[in-house]
Every structure is written in structure tokens, then in C-alpha cells.
Design a protein around this motif. Structure first.
Motif, PDB file in Angstrom:
ATOM      1  N   LEU A 155      69.737 -18.688  13.088  1.00 22.55           N
ATOM      2  CA  LEU A 155      68.502 -19.412  13.386  1.00 22.55           C
ATOM      3  C   LEU A 155      67.377 -18.475  13.776  1.00 22.55           C
ATOM      4  CD1 LEU A 155      69.932 -22.485  15.341  1.00 22.55           C
ATOM      5  CD2 LEU A 155      69.309 -22.317  12.915  1.00 22.55           C
ATOM      6  N   THR A 156      67.684 -17.525  14.655  1.00 17.04           N
ATOM      7  CA  THR A 156      66.656 -16.576  15.079  1.00 17.04           C
ATOM      8  C   THR A 156      67.312 -15.395  15.777  1.00 17.04           C
ATOM      9  OG1 THR A 156      64.480 -16.388  16.146  1.00 17.04           O
ATOM     10  CG2 THR A 156      66.201 -17.576  17.365  1.00 17.04           C
ATOM     11  N   THR A 157      66.536 -14.347  15.954  1.00 21.17           N
ATOM     12  CA  THR A 157      66.949 -13.178  16.731  1.00 21.17           C
ATOM     13  C   THR A 157      65.988 -13.064  17.904  1.00 21.17           C
ATOM     14  OG1 THR A 157      67.755 -12.084  14.734  1.00 21.17           O
ATOM     15  CG2 THR A 157      67.355 -10.681  16.658  1.00 21.17           C
ATOM     16  N   LEU A 158      66.536 -12.818  19.082  1.00 23.67           N
ATOM     17  CA  LEU A 158      65.727 -12.721  20.294  1.00 23.67           C
ATOM     18  C   LEU A 158      65.802 -11.316  20.878  1.00 23.67           C
ATOM     19  CD1 LEU A 158      66.734 -16.125  21.922  1.00 23.67           C
ATOM     20  CD2 LEU A 158      64.746 -15.633  20.478  1.00 23.67           C
ATOM     21  N   TYR A 159      64.730 -10.911  21.550  1.00 23.13           N
ATOM     22  CA  TYR A 159      64.566  -9.552  22.045  1.00 23.13           C
ATOM     23  C   TYR A 159      64.175  -9.561  23.527  1.00 23.13           C
ATOM     24  CZ  TYR A 159      64.552  -8.668  17.052  1.00 23.13           C
ATOM     25  OH  TYR A 159      64.902  -8.614  15.726  1.00 23.13           O
ATOM     26  N   PRO A 160      64.039  -8.376  24.142  1.00 24.23           N
ATOM     27  CA  PRO A 160      63.655  -8.328  25.559  1.00 24.23           C
ATOM     28  C   PRO A 160      62.427  -9.189  25.852  1.00 24.23           C
ATOM     29  CG  PRO A 160      64.338  -6.171  24.858  1.00 24.23           C
ATOM     30  CD  PRO A 160      64.293  -7.029  23.607  1.00 24.23           C
ATOM     31  N   GLY A 161      62.552  -9.957  26.943  1.00 24.55           N
ATOM     32  CA  GLY A 161      61.498 -10.879  27.340  1.00 24.55           C
ATOM     33  C   GLY A 161      61.740 -12.302  26.865  1.00 24.55           C
ATOM     34  N   ASP A 162      62.606 -12.471  25.862  1.00 26.31           N
ATOM     35  CA  ASP A 162      62.916 -13.807  25.355  1.00 26.31           C
ATOM     36  C   ASP A 162      63.962 -14.471  26.236  1.00 26.31           C
ATOM     37  OD1 ASP A 162      61.195 -13.636  23.142  1.00 26.31           O
ATOM     38  OD2 ASP A 162      62.754 -12.771  21.860  1.00 26.31           O
ATOM     39  N   ILE A 163      63.972 -15.810  26.213  1.00 29.76           N
ATOM     40  CA  ILE A 163      64.971 -16.579  26.950  1.00 29.76           C
ATOM     41  C   ILE A 163      65.850 -17.339  25.969  1.00 29.76           C
ATOM     42  CG2 ILE A 163      63.468 -16.841  28.964  1.00 29.76           C
ATOM     43  CD1 ILE A 163      63.078 -19.776  28.136  1.00 29.76           C
ATOM     44  N   PHE A 164      67.081 -17.618  26.402  1.00 30.87           N
ATOM     45  CA  PHE A 164      67.957 -18.482  25.615  1.00 30.87           C
ATOM     46  C   PHE A 164      68.895 -19.216  26.551  1.00 30.87           C
ATOM     47  CE2 PHE A 164      70.123 -14.409  25.785  1.00 30.87           C
ATOM     48  CZ  PHE A 164      71.462 -14.726  25.976  1.00 30.87           C
ATOM     49  N   ALA A 221      56.193 -24.492  25.057  1.00 33.20           N
ATOM     50  CA  ALA A 221      55.630 -23.782  23.905  1.00 33.20           C
ATOM     51  C   ALA A 221      56.701 -22.969  23.188  1.00 33.20           C
ATOM     52  CB  ALA A 221      54.469 -22.882  24.348  1.00 33.20           C
ATOM     53  N   VAL A 222      57.599 -22.325  23.951  1.00 30.63           N
ATOM     54  CA  VAL A 222      58.706 -21.576  23.357  1.00 30.63           C
ATOM     55  C   VAL A 222      59.606 -22.518  22.562  1.00 30.63           C
ATOM     56  CG1 VAL A 222      60.841 -20.306  23.888  1.00 30.63           C
ATOM     57  CG2 VAL A 222      58.701 -19.693  25.028  1.00 30.63           C
ATOM     58  N   LEU A 223      59.932 -23.665  23.144  1.00 34.83           N
ATOM     59  CA  LEU A 223      60.781 -24.634  22.451  1.00 34.83           C
ATOM     60  C   LEU A 223      60.104 -25.169  21.195  1.00 34.83           C
ATOM     61  CD1 LEU A 223      62.227 -26.602  25.499  1.00 34.83           C
ATOM     62  CD2 LEU A 223      63.405 -24.918  24.072  1.00 34.83           C
ATOM     63  N   ALA A 224      58.804 -25.418  21.264  1.00 32.59           N
ATOM     64  CA  ALA A 224      58.082 -25.902  20.087  1.00 32.59           C
ATOM     65  C   ALA A 224      58.090 -24.852  18.978  1.00 32.59           C
ATOM     66  CB  ALA A 224      56.649 -26.273  20.464  1.00 32.59           C
ATOM     67  N   ALA A 225      57.908 -23.581  19.345  1.00 32.46           N
ATOM     68  CA  ALA A 225      57.932 -22.511  18.346  1.00 32.46           C
ATOM     69  C   ALA A 225      59.310 -22.405  17.699  1.00 32.46           C
ATOM     70  CB  ALA A 225      57.534 -21.181  18.988  1.00 32.46           C
ATOM     71  N   ARG A 226      60.359 -22.571  18.487  1.00 36.91           N
ATOM     72  CA  ARG A 226      61.712 -22.516  17.927  1.00 36.91           C
ATOM     73  C   ARG A 226      61.973 -23.696  17.005  1.00 36.91           C
ATOM     74  NH1 ARG A 226      65.205 -20.350  23.021  1.00 36.91           N
ATOM     75  NH2 ARG A 226      64.122 -18.373  23.184  1.00 36.91           N
ATOM     76  N   LEU A 227      61.469 -24.865  17.365  1.00 38.50           N
ATOM     77  CA  LEU A 227      61.635 -26.028  16.504  1.00 38.50           C
ATOM     78  C   LEU A 227      60.892 -25.829  15.189  1.00 38.50           C
ATOM     79  CD1 LEU A 227      62.765 -28.822  16.039  1.00 38.50           C
ATOM     80  CD2 LEU A 227      60.812 -29.755  17.288  1.00 38.50           C
ATOM     81  N   ARG A 228      59.696 -25.278  15.258  1.00 35.02           N
ATOM     82  CA  ARG A 228      58.950 -24.978  14.029  1.00 35.02           C
ATOM     83  C   ARG A 228      59.730 -23.995  13.154  1.00 35.02           C
ATOM     84  NH1 ARG A 228      53.701 -26.776  14.131  1.00 35.02           N
ATOM     85  NH2 ARG A 228      52.903 -27.293  16.189  1.00 35.02           N
ATOM     86  N   ARG A 229      60.287 -22.960  13.782  1.00 33.44           N
ATOM     87  CA  ARG A 229      61.063 -21.957  13.045  1.00 33.44           C
ATOM     88  C   ARG A 229      62.283 -22.605  12.393  1.00 33.44           C
ATOM     89  NH1 ARG A 229      61.952 -18.281   9.688  1.00 33.44           N
ATOM     90  NH2 ARG A 229      63.604 -16.822  10.144  1.00 33.44           N
ATOM     91  N   THR A 230      62.954 -23.488  13.099  1.00 35.30           N
ATOM     92  CA  THR A 230      64.113 -24.186  12.545  1.00 35.30           C
ATOM     93  C   THR A 230      63.697 -25.035  11.353  1.00 35.30           C
ATOM     94  OG1 THR A 230      65.202 -24.178  14.686  1.00 35.30           O
ATOM     95  CG2 THR A 230      66.004 -25.776  13.081  1.00 35.30           C
TER      96      THR A 230
END
Length: 166
Positions: free
Chosen positions: A49-58, A105-114
Motif C-alpha cells: 500500500l505504501t512505504t513510510l519513513y522517519p517522521g511518519d506514523i502507523f 489529513a494523514v489519513l485522508a492522504a493515505r485513503l487517496r493513495r489507496t
């Protein structure tokens, strides 16, 4: 406030941090390393689904709705992260509404990416998906990088293959 109840988490490259369906009461903030979010499939390759980096949350979804983990998370390289428990996380959001807005906003961006991934899977061939993924990796992780520089990312063949679902 969050730091007072936070724990520290470390894991090696390739380790599963949590699996889809597990209960979750911790959100992670990546300090070092990177993780891949996967949607496991029984009869096919896992869907990246995505790759996350420093500063990102999951891991925040299970905290917000108390449901099971919605995806599997795997370390692409050694990871160091801060762990925040559900009660501390929710208390922080209640006291800091601006943080809640940023998380939305983070969740909305992830939903858009999905949504984009679903559309691509239905219409793009492998070379097109690869080209789009490389363009995504070229984007800065910080929306306002200093001096217009894109932060470097180490992109090994292994990480690229994992990112493309191989």
C-alpha cells in the motif's frame, strides 16, 4: 505530554511489526528506518500500500476505532520508533485539536493513495506501475524541504521489488 508515556521500539530489517487482524493499542512514530504497509492476500502476492519513513506514523487506525489492525507492517530496514499507547494518544488528541486535524489529513492522504493504487491495479501494466512508483519515491517526504532539496532515499533492488509487490 506524549513523551512521558512513550516507549521505544526497535526491530531488524524484514521483521513483521504487526499483522493484519491483530488487536492494536499502540501507534508508532518512525525515528529511523522505513516500513512497508502490506495488504496480505491468501492466494496471491501481498499488495504493497505504501512505504513510510522517519517522521511518519502507523498503527493509528486501530487506536481510533479499536478495531483490528487493517494491514501488515514490515520493516524494510532496521527501524527505531516511538510507541504511544492508546490512552495517551487519545488524551493528547483531546488536548491538542490541531494534532487531530493533522492526523485526519494523514489519513485522508493515505485513503487517496489507496484509491490511486486500486485504480492503477485495475488499469496499469507493470511498467506503468513501476514508473509511477519511481515518481512517488522521487517526491520529498517533507512538504517544505530546505533549499528545495529532495531528501535522499536509499533504493536498493530488494526494496524496489518489495515496493512493487514482488
Amino acid at each position: 505530554m506524549l513523551a512521558s508515556g512513550a516507549g521505544h521500539y526497535q526491530c531488524p530489517d524484514g521483521q513483521v511489526i504487526f499483522n493484519k487482524g491483530e488487536e492494536g493499542d499502540v501507534v508508532y512514530v518512525i525515528e529511523k528506518g522505513s516500513v512497508q504497509i502490506l495488504l496480505p492476500q491468501q492466494s496471491a502476492e501481498d499488495i504493497p500500500l505504501t512505504t513510510l519513513y522517519p517522521g511518519d506514523i502507523f498503527g493509528e487506525l486501530a487506536l481510533l476505532d479499536t478495531g483490528p489492525r487493517s494491514a501488515t507492517v514490515v520493516a524494510l530496514e532496521p527501524v527505531e520508533a516511538v510507541m504511544i499507547r492508546r490512552n495517551d494518544f487519545l488524551a493528547f488528541l483531546r488536548q491538542q485539536p490541531e494534532a487531530a486535524i493533522r492526523i485526519l489529513a494523514v489519513l485522508a492522504a493515505r485513503l487517496r493513495r489507496t484509491d490511486e493504487l486500486l485504480g492503477q491495479a485495475a488499469s496499469d501494466d507493470i511498467p506503468a506501475r513501476l514508473a509511477k512508483h519511481l515518481l512517488t519515491l522521487a517526491q520529498p517526504t517533507d512538504p517544505s524541504p530546505q533549499e528545495g532539496m529532495v531528501p535522499p532515499r536509499v533504493l536498493s533492488r530488494r526494496r524496489l521489488i518489495r515496493a512493487m509487490g514482488g
